[in-house]
Each structure stands twice: as structure tokens, then as C-alpha cells.
Scaffold this active site. Structure first.
Site, PDB file in Angstrom:
ATOM      1  N   ASP A 146      -9.063  -4.796  -4.392  1.00  0.00           N
ATOM      2  CA  ASP A 146      -8.459  -4.872  -3.071  1.00  0.00           C
ATOM      3  C   ASP A 146      -6.994  -4.417  -3.201  1.00  0.00           C
ATOM      4  OD1 ASP A 146      -7.993  -5.252  -0.388  1.00  0.00           O
ATOM      5  OD2 ASP A 146      -8.954  -7.211  -0.299  1.00  0.00           O
TER       6      ASP A 146
HETATM    7  C1  NOJ Z   1      -7.044  -5.440   2.374  1.00  0.00           C
HETATM    8  C2  NOJ Z   1      -8.293  -6.091   2.858  1.00  0.00           C
HETATM    9  O1  NOJ Z   1      -8.457  -7.341   2.227  1.00  0.00           O
HETATM   10  C3  NOJ Z   1      -9.538  -5.266   2.610  1.00  0.00           C
HETATM   11  O2  NOJ Z   1     -10.612  -5.884   3.277  1.00  0.00           O
HETATM   12  C4  NOJ Z   1      -9.340  -3.859   3.077  1.00  0.00           C
HETATM   13  O3  NOJ Z   1     -10.523  -3.123   2.868  1.00  0.00           O
HETATM   14  C5  NOJ Z   1      -8.181  -3.254   2.337  1.00  0.00           C
HETATM   15  N1  NOJ Z   1      -6.974  -4.013   2.621  1.00  0.00           N
HETATM   16  C6  NOJ Z   1      -7.949  -1.792   2.710  1.00  0.00           C
HETATM   17  O4  NOJ Z   1      -7.481  -1.686   3.985  1.00  0.00           O
END
Ligand code: NOJ
Length: 736
Positions: free
Chosen positions: A283
Site C-alpha cells: 500500500d
Molecule cells: C491507499 C489505500 O489504502 C489503498 O486502498 C489505495 O489503493 C492506495 N492508497 C492507492 O490509491
């Protein structure tokens, strides 16, 4: 940047290999040969570049190009225009020595441009076919705009409604979560990933992100192995079984080890036991955050831990970019690990067909395949099925002409943007039909009186006066209340999950007029609404339904659609009950005797949810009878046969979601009071009945024992077939 001379030779070899490959990797060796040979020609810098993903919206065009040319980065997220995607892709293809194509990722969560209901709402349809179709359409639109990869589905089980990200998943139940995870993966990926109208799925957030303490986003997860195995891992396994080729590692720690550096969950379970062949992306910044977790002293160690544990690609954070080379040079990181990591990424690029077709979409596709009328129709169909009718006293609904004029009041009655919900990708508020607009279309402007009444978080006497003036003139009042889109989703945890003060004040003032009131809820999580549940005769839970929110709600209000959705999350009476879920454990002292203090309950609240998991009303009346279970005693290899008669005892055709639950009465690890094992959604004509049949293999009645081995233990089981987790016909069976 100029190409070195060796590039021509390289390209020639690559072309030769490419021409000699099979169609796809899954078809056998040729793809693997291609990747092995390609890898052999890559320098360490080129390899490391493949492991890096850059957020285009954070760095901008110039920097992005620099990252490609200088660092050979292999992936971007958040590139919003096809022109920019093309520019970056061509830069990688033509101006880097290897010419390995980039992979472009985006959060296509519940639609690309045609925005469908938030995933939590869609799960309330209990209709995986429709959910699959939403994902399919999202893939068509996204790929037409150059996107290869979606960071979806979110398959985190969410048992705490304070957590704002409950909006993004399929609710609190693992079985249903698995069904929805599979449906979404099938929808995004289709049955041939190299087809340029499909995109690769990325189940997230691996793992147990939904178990964050106190429902606070990004918070600590301290979880028993049994709960991890039984509740949080299965939807990921289901998504991978359905073919998902990427996985996102989560922000949270699990029992002291961050998920993005967790060798046990990533390498041992995901890659080794489940045989996952794709790659893991972290993430956003999660690798760099290992330092903040207090797990490693610096980013270099963060990079080492993460890649060793099995995180193949780092999303932002720059720990891989700045440290991996040094780590290989110092011998701390074996090049073999880098190689196997790069191979996984090349494999997914290969399976997507990017070596042959690196640029997805075209002007023509964008024109023909965006917001198509077929897509919009589907948005209305799934929105209608996602709505849950929570209360309908004295059959106040559906409304008809005798209820005119109607007063439409509330801070969300005319809203468009809030109906999109969080993560609405390329969705635009102007694509949305508000409830006010849909009502005007359905019953004509003169039959409607509208007033805002209040803001979600701000009170004004002037607004109230206007709302009361309007309400006095009306025969029926529809109040649209709930949450703005910012009140759920990432970073949207709430300590109080009731309606805001201003909305409650407005509702109370309106009800004093003693007119029939319908509340339509617009929200991204279950709400604690005991006063509303007690005092308002009709309540519609409409969640955030996307572009066709207004029409779908109006269809239900006027009976053009008979509501059929059922809750996939429990509604609490008070925030203090959270985490709240139907499949909790029994405890030694379950709450059974009112007045007995020494039971597992609160002294200031009646036990149980306000509305239970699986609950939802219909304009039809369904009667359950004739539950039959066969055989009563089974061996571990048998299949249990369960039938039940469902009668539609009304004049209205309708759909009923028939749910099957079991309880393992005594086991070597205590089991939940009930567990959903199967469901069927059936359409029944007025005054007709259907016999619904379930076949439950005994092997599915097992659980992970203390050694985390799936075992079916002999003994007695209870069984329920009913319209929710709190009602139903009961039976028993035994496994010998
Ligand atoms: C953070 C989020 O937790 C995740 O779900 C997302 O896909 C990513 N950012 C990318 O935007």
C-alpha cells in the site's frame, strides 16, 4: 535520452523471443522462457526499476519521465489521462534499453466513469452476477482509458462500523465476502487477461486491515491465529482462486509484525501455501512506514525486510529505489530474491499481454465505451437491488398519488456528489441523478416541495423555518439524511456513528407535525439510529448508490421496484456496541435473562443489534415453512440436503434472499453462534411458492483447529434457514 548501440541487438533478441512465445503464460513454458531470457539481459538497475511504482499525480510529468529514464521504473498509479499514459508508455518502450512496458494502476473501486453503488451497498444485493457485471463494466471503461490494473476488490472483512473503510468491502461476513470477492475478480479480469478490455485485479489490504483496534484507520491489529485464518484470510484465498494476479499488502501490523513486512502471511501463506503466482504491491508508502511502526531503524532496513518478506513492488515511499542496489552490493539482499521478484512482475505484465499490446484503449473505444446506455441501465438495476428497506409500518410504502404533495427535505435530498461515495474514480457529480431530480421526473414538479432543512454539520433556524413551512403544506414527508461522502472511506473513521446533531434536530422538529414521514438514509456505513428506528414509520437504507441513486430510490418509494436487498452489516443501537457482528462467540454467559446483571452485555443497553445482518424487508410477504434436512446423520464425505418452502403471501411479486446458517454446537475451539453457509435469491410470483434447495458438503462445516488445520469435528450441529441472521426455521444434524 539516446539509446546505446547494444539496444538494437537487445531489441532484436527481444523481438525474436517475443515472436517465439506462446499466447499466454498460463498456456505453458514459452512465456516463462521469454521472461527468463529477458531477465538475463537486465542490469540490476533495470531489475530494481521494475519493483517501483510512482504516483504520477504526486510527481508530475517531467519527474515521471525522469523516473523512467533514470531509474527504469516499471509502474505508475494515478495517471488520469490517456495522453499522459501514452506518453509515459512510449517513453518506456522507446527510450529505455529494455523497453519493458509500464503497468498503470488506479483505484477503480465501484466503477470508472459509470459509478455504481459503493461495494458495501452492492453486497446488500446478495447478487454476485450483478456485482460481477459492475466490475466488468468498470474494466471496460478503465481499459478504454489506458488503465491496466485496478486496486480492487477490497476484500477486508469489516466488523466495526466506526471504520470508514467498511464502505469499500462486502461487509462483516466471510462467506459472503468470498462470494463477492470472486465475483469482482471475475468481472475485472474476465476469462482472458490478455484481452485489452480486462484489467488485473488486486485484492486488498492483505491482511486483517479491517480488524484495526477501535475501528480507527491504519490502527494496530492484534488477532488470534484462528480469527486470522477463519475470518480474514478466506476472501483473499477466494480472490486468488478466482485468478487475481496481484495483491496489496496492508498498512497495519499483525500481532507486532507489519503486514507489509510479514514473511508469514506473504511468503509462507500467500506465495507458498496458496501458490500465488502474481505479485504483491505495498500500500501507499507502507514500506517506508515500517520505520514509523518502530519495526526497523531506517528505510534501508525497511526495504530489506519488505522485499525479503515478499513485497514485490513498492508503491511510493522510495525505499526500494534508494536502497535495493546498495543492499545487493553489500550482499545483504541476494540477487536471487530480486530476480524472483522481478519475474513475478514481468509475469503479470506478460499475462496482461503488455509486451504485445502495451497501450490500452483508443479514442474510439473511449467514445463508444464510456457511460454507455447499457452501463447506465446496469447502474440503475444494481442500485435498485442494493437498497434495503429497514422499516415499513402500516405499509406506508410504496407511496402513490394519495400522498401528494410530497415534501422532500434534508441536506442530502438534492446532493449529487455525496451519492458517488468515496473512491468515485473518474465519476462526475453531473452524471448523477439526485433524489430531488428523480422525484421531479417521476411525479412532476408541482407535486414536490423541497427544502434543505439543515446542513449535515451546521444548524440554521432559517433553514428549519423554511423546511417546516414546506412540510406543513405536504401530505407526506420524505427526509433524506445521512453522511457526506467524506464521512466514510479511507481516513473516515468516526467515534460517533449516529446522525449528526443538526439532522436529528431537524427530524424531531418535522415529526412533531404528525405527518407520515419516510426517512431515506444516504451513508457509507451502518448508523446508530435508535430514535429514527423507533419513531419514523418507514426507513429506506440507500447507501451511496452512484449515478443512478435518485431513480433507484424513487423506484422503491413508488413501488416500481420491490426492494429486495438485505444488510451485510449489523446496525448498532449505539456506537458503544461496536465491533458488532452476528457471528460472534457464545461466551459462557450469553445475555438471555433480562434483569440478570452477570451476563455478557452492557448495563445501559438492551443486547443485540438495531437491525441484524441479513435483514431487509420487501413489499411482498414471504412465509417460510416445511424445512427438511436429509440425512440427519452424516459422514465427513457426505453432502447435507436442505429444502424449504417459501411462499409469497401477497399480491406483489418479489425476490427473497433465503439464508442458511449453522452452528457447530461443541468443538475443540469454540465456534460462532451462527455462520452463514449458503444463500439463494429467489423470485416468487404473488401467492405462489418455491422450494429452495441447498446442498451443503460436510467438508464445509469444518474450521481451523488449534494447529490451524481445517478439520470437520464430529458432533451435533444446529441449522437455520431464514430471512435474516436473527430469524428462521430451525433444525439439527449430526456428523459422525
Ligand atoms: C491507499 C489505500 O489504502 C489503498 O486502498 C489505495 O489503493 C492506495 N492508497 C492507492 O490509491
Amino acid at each position: 535520452m539516446k539509446k546505446p548501440k547494444s539496444t538494437l541487438l537487445f531489441l532484436f533478441i527481444a523481438l525474436f523471443l517475443w515472436l517465439n512465445t506462446g499466447i499466454t503464460f498460463s498456456s505453458g513454458r514459452p512465456g516463462r522462457n521469454f521472461i527468463d531470457s529477458l531477465l538475463q539481459t537486465m542490469t540490476i538497475d533495470e531489475k530494481i526499476g521494475q519493483l517501483i511504482q510512482i504516483d504520477f499525480s504526486a510527481v508530475g510529468k517531467e519527474k515521471a519521465i525522469e523516473y523512467i529514464l533514470k531509474y527504469n521504473v516499471g509502474s505508475f498509479l494515478n495517471v488520469w489521462t490517456p495522453e499522459e499514459i501514452k506518453l509515459l508508455q512510449e517513453t518506456a518502450l522507446k527510450q529505455t534499453r529494455t523497453g519493458v512496458p509500464l503497468i498503470f494502476g488506479l483505484d477503480v473501486i465501484h466503477g470508472y466513469r459509470t459509478i455504481f453503488p459503493i461495494p458495501l451497498a452492492e453486497s446488500c444485493s446478495w447478487n454476485p452476477k450483478l456485482v460481477e457485471k459492475s466490475a466488468r463494466i468498470a474494466a471496460i471503461e478503465a481499459s478504454a482509458h489506458g488503465i491496466h490494473w485496478t486496486f480492487a476488490p477490497m476484500v477486508d472483512i469489516a466488523r466495526d462500523a466506526r471504520w470508514g473503510r467498511i464502505a469499500e468491502g462486502a461487509g462483516e461476513d466471510t462467506y459472503l465476502g468470498c462470494v463477492m470477492a470472486e465475483a469482482r475478480v471475475r468481472g475485472f479480469q474476465g476469462n482472458d487477461l490478455s484481452n485489452p478490455t480486462t484489467i488485473v485485479a488486486c485484492p486488498k489490504h492483505y491482511v486483517a486491515y479491517g480488524a484495526c483496534e477501535g475501528g480507527k484507520d491504519y490502527n494496530t491489529v492484534d488477532i488470534s491465529p484462528a480469527t486470522l485464518y477463519q475470518v480474514y484470510l478466506p476472501p483473499f484465498a477466494a480472490a486468488i482462486n478466482a485468478g487475481a494476479l496481484t495483491v496489496m499488502s496492508a498498512f497495519n501490523e499483525i500481532n507486532g509484525i507489519p503486514a507489509s513486512a510479514n514473511e508469514y502471511t506473504l511468503r509462507e501463506i500467500l506465495k507458498k501455501r496458496w501458490g500465488f503466482k502474481g505479485f504483491v504491491v505495498s500500500d501507499y508508502n507502507a514500506v517506508a512506514e515500517l520505520v514509523i511502526h518502530g519495526f526497523v531503524p531506517d528505510k534501508q532496513n525497511a526495504a530489506l525486510k519488505a522485499i525479503t518478506a515478499g513485497v514485490d513492488m513498492e508503491m511510493m515511499g522510495f525505499s526500494y529505489l534508494k536502497n535495493l542496489k546498495m543492499l545487493t552490493e553489500s550482499g545483504k539482499l541476494p540477487v536471487a530474491i530480486v530476480d524472483s521478484t522481478v519475474k513475478r512482475i514481468l509475469y503479470v505484465k506478460y499475462e496482461l499481454g503488455l509486451f504485445k499490446n502495451p497501450i490500452y484503449g483508443s479514442e474510439k473505444r473511449r467514445k463508444n465505451e464510456t457511460l454507455k446506455s447499457e452501463f447506465i441501465n446496469h447502474a440503475r438495476t444494481i442500485a435498485r437491488e442494493s437498497i434495503v428497506l429497514l422499516k415499513n409500518k402500516n405499509k406506508l410504502l410504496p407511496l402513490d398519488e394519495s400522498s401528494f404533495p410530497v415534501a422532500l427535505i434534508g441536506p442530502l435530498a438534492a446532493s449529487k456528489k455525496d451519492l458517488l461515495g468515496s473512491w468515485s474514480c473518474a465519476g462526475k457529480p453531473e452524471d448523477v441523478i439526485s433524489i430531488l431530480e428523480a422525484l421531479e421526473t417521476r411525479i412532476g414538479g408541482k407535486n414536490i416541495l423541497y427544502a434543505k432543512g439543515c446542513e449535515i454539520e451546521r444548524w440554521s433556524e432559517k433553514d428549519l423555518k423554511k423546511a417546516l413551512r414546506v412540510a406543513r403544506k405536504a401530505k407526506t414527508i420524505i427526509l433524506v439524511l445521512g453522511e457526506t461522502r467524506e464521512m466514510s472511506g479511507e481516513g473516515g473513521s468516526r467515534a460517533y456513528i449516529g446522525l449528526t446533531e443538526s439532522q436529528l434536530r431537524l427530524t424531531k422538529a418535522i415529526t412533531r407535525l404528525k405527518k407520515p414521514v419516510v426517512v431515506v438514509l444516504v451513508n457509507g456505513r451502518p448508523l446508530a439510529i435508535p430514535w429514527i428506528a423507533q419513531n419514523i414509520p418507514a426507513i429506506i437504507e440507500s447507501w451511496q448508490l452512484g449515478i443512478q441513486h435518485g431513480p433507484a430510490v424513487v423506484d422503491v418509494l413508488f413501488g416500481d421496484c420491490n426492494p429486495s436487498g438485505k444488510l451485510t452489516v449489523s446496525f448498532p443501537k449505539a456506537t458503544g456496541q461496536e465491533p458488532l457482528y452476528y457471528n460472534h462467540k457464545m461466551t459462557g454467559r450469553p445475555p438471555i435473562k433480562p434483569g440478570n446483571r452477570f451476563e455478557s452485555k452492557y448495563i445501559d443497553l438492551q443486547p443485540g443489534p438495531l437491525f441484524p445482518f441479513g435483514y431487509g424487508l420487501s413489499y411482498s410477504k414471504f412465509i417460510y415453512s416445511e424445512l427438511k434436512i436429509y440425512p440427519k446423520v452424516l459422514r465427513p464425505t457426505d453432502t447435507l440436503l436442505v429444502t424449504v418452502k417459501i411462499t409469497n403471501d401477497s399480491d406483489i411479486p418479489g425476490k427473497e434472499i433465503v439464508q442458511l446458517y449453522i452452528r457447530d454446537v461443541s468443538a475443540s475451539l469454540t465456534r460462532p453462534v451462527k455462520e452463514l453457509k449458503d444463500f439463494k435469491k429467489v423470485y416468487i410470483r404473488p401467492h405462489e411458492h418455491k422450494i429452495v434447495t441447498f446442498r451443503l458438503p460436510v467438508s464445509t462445516c469444518g474450521f481451523y483447529n488449534s494447529k490451524m488445520e481445517w478439520k470437520v469435528e464430529p458432533g451435533k450441529f444446529k441449522l437455520w434457514v431464514g430471512p435474516s441472521s436473527a430469524e428462521g426455521l430451525t433444525g439439527e444434524f449430526e456428523i459422525k
